[in-house]
Design a protein around this motif. Structure first.
Motif, short mmCIF file in Angstrom:
data_model
loop_
_atom_site.label_atom_id
_atom_site.label_comp_id
_atom_site.label_asym_id
_atom_site.label_seq_id
_atom_site.Cartn_x
_atom_site.Cartn_y
_atom_site.Cartn_z
N SER A 138 -74.58 3.47 -74.40
CA SER A 138 -74.65 3.93 -75.79
C SER A 138 -75.23 2.86 -76.69
CB SER A 138 -73.24 4.27 -76.29
OG SER A 138 -72.68 5.29 -75.53
N TYR A 198 -74.94 0.68 -79.96
CA TYR A 198 -73.85 0.15 -80.77
C TYR A 198 -74.42 -0.42 -82.06
CZ TYR A 198 -71.08 0.49 -76.51
OH TYR A 198 -70.43 0.96 -75.40
N TYR A 245 -67.81 -3.65 -86.66
CA TYR A 245 -66.53 -3.40 -86.00
C TYR A 245 -65.46 -4.43 -86.35
CZ TYR A 245 -69.69 -0.51 -83.26
OH TYR A 245 -70.65 0.40 -82.88
N VAL A 277 -73.43 -6.18 -79.91
CA VAL A 277 -72.46 -5.53 -79.03
C VAL A 277 -73.26 -4.92 -77.89
CG1 VAL A 277 -70.69 -3.74 -78.83
CG2 VAL A 277 -70.94 -5.04 -80.97
N CYS A 329 -70.17 -8.82 -75.71
CA CYS A 329 -70.98 -9.14 -76.90
C CYS A 329 -71.84 -10.36 -76.61
CB CYS A 329 -70.08 -9.43 -78.09
SG CYS A 329 -69.10 -8.01 -78.66
N TRP A 373 -64.05 -0.93 -82.51
CA TRP A 373 -64.79 0.19 -81.94
C TRP A 373 -63.84 1.33 -81.56
CZ3 TRP A 373 -65.09 2.96 -77.40
CH2 TRP A 373 -66.22 3.74 -77.23
#
Length: 158
Positions: A2, A4, A10, A23, A33, A72
């Motif tokens: 995905s 980020y 976050y 991230v 990270c 998150w």
């Protein structure tokens, strides 16, 4: 994988206290990270005269990776803005070198070891070029809104 947002999205921190750039991944039991040690990056205010980052900053960099994990998951669960967490302590933090060199890309990975409603324990590692350069276990506490108000002795915005 995905997409980020930036790590700052976050975390309940503002610049210059955000010590992470990107991230890479967040899962049920961990986060990954990155941050580059650079005079034009987020770590710039903390570099020594030689452009190096003292290795003891690794504790906070690992803690912020835990914060990204928590922030998150909070956003996924209920869209809540990131809430402050507390670092209760660290065990066995060891760095293989006294400083992280200028230009180094720090890959930070945390793995959840244990969690209840408010307390968590995470194993964290920092890698440079795939080699581990620092590691330690962090214990965290996530106070609820009422506890934060008591600790800060002030009203928090709704």
């Amino acid at each position: 994988m995905s997409d980020y947002l930036s790590a700052a999205h976050y975390l309940p921190h503002a610049a210059p206290m955000v010590l992470l750039d990107r991230v890479i991944a967040v899962s049920d039991d961990g986060a990954h990270c990155q941050v580059r040690v650079s005079h034009d990056g987020v770590l710039a205010p903390f570099l020594d005269a030689q452009g190096q980052l003292p290795a003891w900053f690794g504790v906070e960099i690992i803690a912020q990776t835990v914060g990204v994990w928590s922030g998150w998951h909070g956003l996924q669960a209920d869209g809540a803005t990131p809430q402050p967490g507390m670092l209760l302590g660290g065990r066995g933090y060891r760095a293989q070198q006294p400083c992280f060199s200028g230009g180094a890309l720090l890959d930070v990975q945390v793995k959840l070891l244990m969690r209840d409603a408010k307390i968590g324990s995470f194993e964290g590692q920092i890698f440079i070029d795939g080699e581990p350069v620092a590691a330690g276990r962090l214990n965290t506490y996530q106070p609820d809104r009422h506890e934060l108000q008591q600790l800060l002795q002030q009203d928090l915005p709704s």
